[in-house]
Enzyme design. Structure first.
Site, mmCIF file in Angstrom:
data_model
loop_
_atom_site.group_PDB
_atom_site.id
_atom_site.type_symbol
_atom_site.label_atom_id
_atom_site.label_comp_id
_atom_site.label_asym_id
_atom_site.label_seq_id
_atom_site.Cartn_x
_atom_site.Cartn_y
_atom_site.Cartn_z
ATOM 1 N N THR A 117 -0.954 73.389 94.364
ATOM 2 C CA THR A 117 -1.308 72.016 94.022
ATOM 3 C C THR A 117 -1.933 71.972 92.639
ATOM 4 O O THR A 117 -2.360 72.991 92.097
ATOM 5 C CB THR A 117 -2.330 71.440 95.012
ATOM 6 O OG1 THR A 117 -3.591 72.107 94.843
ATOM 7 C CG2 THR A 117 -1.855 71.579 96.442
ATOM 8 N N ASP A 118 -2.019 70.773 92.096
ATOM 9 C CA ASP A 118 -2.885 70.601 90.941
ATOM 10 C C ASP A 118 -4.325 70.483 91.450
ATOM 11 O O ASP A 118 -4.587 70.391 92.654
ATOM 12 C CB ASP A 118 -2.480 69.381 90.114
ATOM 13 C CG ASP A 118 -2.851 69.526 88.650
ATOM 14 O OD1 ASP A 118 -3.780 70.297 88.335
ATOM 15 O OD2 ASP A 118 -2.217 68.877 87.798
ATOM 16 N N TYR A 119 -5.244 70.468 90.519
ATOM 17 C CA TYR A 119 -6.683 70.563 90.795
ATOM 18 C C TYR A 119 -7.133 69.495 91.796
ATOM 19 O O TYR A 119 -7.109 68.304 91.492
ATOM 20 C CB TYR A 119 -7.422 70.405 89.473
ATOM 21 C CG TYR A 119 -8.857 70.830 89.439
ATOM 22 C CD1 TYR A 119 -9.224 72.044 88.869
ATOM 23 C CD2 TYR A 119 -9.852 70.014 89.950
ATOM 24 C CE1 TYR A 119 -10.561 72.423 88.799
ATOM 25 C CE2 TYR A 119 -11.182 70.392 89.893
ATOM 26 C CZ TYR A 119 -11.529 71.601 89.321
ATOM 27 O OH TYR A 119 -12.843 71.973 89.259
#
Length: 772
Positions: free
Chosen positions: A309-311
């Site tokens: 995932t992104d942050y």
């Protein structure tokens, strides 16, 4: 510390290297010098079956507890303080307990070795950590921002830049980069346009593949390679109003035809990992989209790597209104296809309970663990977990002179000459006194732009004034005055104007170094205006009154609104944020030691009211007639032309090129046949130079409406003055395919136009037909 023999329930190859000692002998790998000079041909080798690896990982997973499996799915950050890298005590304890399998923002050979030691010498199964970092356009040696590199239209140079970045990053213990960003971006208000390849599908796809090859090389077992990450999957560049993290609402046809192809190109090139985007698609946040992550990426495209995932994007599904709480968000994410949770700790905190309740099948957890362990295996970390953490190699690698020279070369290639009235450039020998004026004239921190990895922002970058002074011909003086400010709050102020005007009046030529502060582009850096911020335009207007020639050097990460400058200054260079060696590169162009060859990878609007504007728009039912620009009841603006200030693919040179008429080897083709379009390009000017020859096609009638033009090929050629060369492009029906009305992919018979020329706005035209 306990001896390594205490918990040998899993005899990894790494543990076998240790004979009763806590610290294995340091890896003495040879620095990868040769492969940074020659582009690797294949970055897909890791995708080949490896039965030995499969057996090893299956045996390892069988020994793991559920908590240890979840640890492999968790990626958390390292920190930095005034003395260097540091790790929170709680995170260190989590590593020892097997609750963290990967770390990002950790680098330097010593620090990564220290962290790795916790994982392989103080945990039960001794599984090595994976270290990731945002190596976007360089690691220590910083190249132009990605949008700038894309302006070079030089795939070999772009691949080499990524190869050097990987070589430096891997020498500091990094295994994995969160790049390339391959989002198509058509709204310059969006700050992250700076991180990608611009507005075009074809160019973006070619650059995506080049960057993957550069990062990964042809063998992941080499210690100078890093895993690439294709991000942000998908359609992140379509954020409404250009506002970062905003909603995306596009049709499936637009998704397929515009936003997915660069990701497919990255996957085909062998990208080892994909990163989800923050936005939603079709009402579902990307990190919870089974359609994107499983149906498209894994099943249709056959992707074999892992998905991160992104942050905190799993956590953000609650704010989206898609998940009632973090536990449900984690269930939705992993069941959709996410393998690794970046910084959100959702899997760490809730996944075990979800498995116990039957909300997540443990087989899905095992599949995610397997995908991650495979990459650690393919990097050779189970053979030697310290192989990337070699201080001798680190010292010998970072900021190598050949790397710095390569950065200078790519920066030169990325510069686009937008205007050159009366051959104002290159600077004439008669210009004995040069005034560099503007907030970007002597600002080291701005030269390397956003996402500048471990680049030394304070001392390393070469500023414009430094480059101009170092390269000045004998007898030429170069002086600097800041004059203006790019701070939003300084609009209307005149502090510094008097000093700048006084310098300009006693100089032969003015170099106005203007643009945006480095952090005005990149993530969370959206703007509602594309004008030069602060009081820069006001100073430019005052400098015009001096009557001295003005060369505007723009540094920014997006197209700016510079219509006044285009009408009033003598020459304009778009230099983007040019990197560590940027000052030297710009000086090389200004002094004429390098003939600019960059072409715009994105359209420059006249003003923000034209946005979104891109060359491959559709025609509408009431297109404007250029011969009657003031007609009523056609698709136009009352106060601004429809045309951009500078079109996609545009860029001038210090020489001139002429194009012969296009010749086709046939005017009809059937499916499976090839058409060849040829044009002879002549350097008709007085200097050697490079030209990007571009091929565009229009499908005149389709089952759904088609763009007015689409890029289908390009070739960058170098011609000596007076030299001519025939450039040939081939087309098949596959090049003419699109998502048809029934949502199938393919071409349709009919009439087509093609153009070959120097930009999307001009070229030699021909017609052909695709028959049944």
């Amino acid at each position: 510390m306990p001896p390594m023999t205490r918990n040998l329930t899993c005899l990894t190859l790494a543990t076998l290297m240790v004979a009763g000692q806590l610290t294995p002998a340091p890896l003495m790998a040879k620095p990868a010098t040769s492969k940074s000079e020659a582009a690797p041909e294949d970055s897909t080798g890791w995708m080949r079956p490896d039965p030995k690896m499969d057996r090893f990982i299956a045996e390892l997973i069988a020994k793991m507890t559920l908590d240890e499996k979840i640890g492999q799915l968790s990626l958390l950050t390292s920190d930095w303080d005034s003395t260097g890298p540091t790790m929170r005590q709680g995170y260190q304890d989590d590593i020892r307990k097997g609750r963290i399998g990967s770390i990002f923002n950790a680098f330097t050979a010593k620090y990564t070795r220290d962290l790795q030691r916790l994982a392989v010498e103080e945990t039960r199964l001794k599984i090595p950590l994976l270290f990731g970092y945002d190596v976007i356009h360089g690691h220590r040696t910083i190249f132009p921002i990605s949008l700038g590199e894309s302006a070079s239209w030089d795939l070999k140079a772009i691949e080499k830049a990524a190869r050097i970045a990987a070589t430096e990053a891997s020498a500091e213990g990094i295994h994995w980069t969160f790049a390339p960003m391959v989002d198509v971006a058509r709204d310059p208000r969006w700050g992250r346009m700076s991180e990608g390849a611009g507005e075009d599908v074809y160019l973006g796809s070619k650059i995506a593949a080049a960057r993957v090859r550069g990062f990964q090389g042809d063998d992941l077992k080499r210690v100078d390679t890093v895993l690439a990450t294709a991000k942000h999957f998908a359609a992140y560049g379509a954020a409404q109003a250009g506002r970062d993290y905003h909603t995306v609402d596009i049709s499936e046809r637009t998704l397929r035809d515009i936003y997915l192809p660069p990701f497919k190109a990255a996957a085909d090139a062998g990208a080892a990992t994909f990163m989800t985007s923050f936005n939603e698609y079709d009402g579902v946040p990307a990190s919870g989209s089974h359609y994107l992550l499983t149906d498209v990426l894994r099943e249709k495209w056959g992707f074999k790597g892992f998905i991160v995932t992104d942050y905190t994007s799993i956590n953000e599904m609650v704010a989206h209104g898609y998940s009632k709480d973090l536990k449900q968000a984690g269930e939705q994410a992993i069941n959709a296809g996410v393998d690794m949770d970046l910084q959100g700790a959702v899997f760490m905190d809730h996944l075990a309970k979800s498995v116990a309740e039957g909300k997540v099948d443990v087989k899905r957890v095992d599949a995610a663990v397997k995908a991650i362990l495979e990459m650690k295996y393919r990097l050779g970390l189970f053979e030697d977990p310290y192989r990337y953490s070699d201080e001798a190699r680190e010292k010998a690698t970072i900021y190598r002179p050949d790397f710095l020279e390569a950065a200078r070369d790519v920066a030169r290639k990325s510069i686009v000459l937008l205007k050159n009235k009366d051959n104002a450039l290159p600077l004439a020998a008669a210009a004995k006194s040069i005034a560099v004026i503007g907030p970007l004239g002597n600002s080291k921190e701005d030269m390397i732009g956003s996402w500048s990895a471990a680049g030394d922002r304070k001392t390393r970058p070469v500023t414009l004034i430094e480059g101009m002074q170092a390269g000045a011909p004998k007898g030429t003086s170069v002086a600097f005055a800041k004059g203006a400010s790019y701070a939003f709050a300084d609009a209307g102020k005149t502090d510094g104007f008097a000093e700048a005007i006084a310098l300009a009046q006693k100089s032969d030529v003015i170099i106005a170094a203007m643009g945006e502060r480095w952090d005005m582009t990149g993530e969370a850096a959206s703007r509602t205006s594309l004008d030069l911020p602060g009081n820069q335009l006001a100073l430019l207007e005052e400098l015009k009154k001096t009557g001295k020639p003005i060369v505007l050097v723009l540094m920014s990460g997006r197209p700016n609104s510079i219509e006044w400058a285009d009408a009033n200054v003598d020459a304009i260079l778009e230099a983007w944020y040019p990197g560590t060696m940027g000052g030297h590169a710009i000086a090389d162009v200004l002094y004429g030691r390098y003939n600019p060859s960059g072409k715009l990878p994105v359209t420059f609007p006249r003003n923000v009211g034209q946005v979104p504007i891109h060359y491959d728009m559709k025609n509408t039912g009431r297109p404007i007639n250029p011969a009657d620009p003031d007609a009523k009841y056609v698709s136009r603006y009352l106060n601004t032309p429809n045309t951009p200030l500078y079109p996609f693919g545009y860029g001038l040179s210090y020489t001139s090129f002429t194009y012969s008429p296009v010749t086709l080897d046939r005017n009809k083709i059937r499916p499976g046949e090839t058409l060849t379009a040829s044009v002879t390009v002549t350097n008709s000017g007085a200097r050697d130079g490079e030209e990007v020859v571009q091929l565009y096609v229009r499908d005149l009638v389709g089952s759904v409406t088609r763009p007015v033009k689409e890029l289908k090929g390009f070739e960058k050629i170098n011609l000596k003055k007076g030299e001519k060369r025939t450039v040939r492009f081939t087309l098949t029906d596959a090049d003419l395919a699109f998502t048809r009305q029934d949502m199938s992919w393919g071409s349709e018979p009919g009439q087509f136009k093609l153009w070959v020329g120097p930009s999307s706005a001009e070229g030699q035209e021909a017609n052909f037909e695709l028959t049944e």
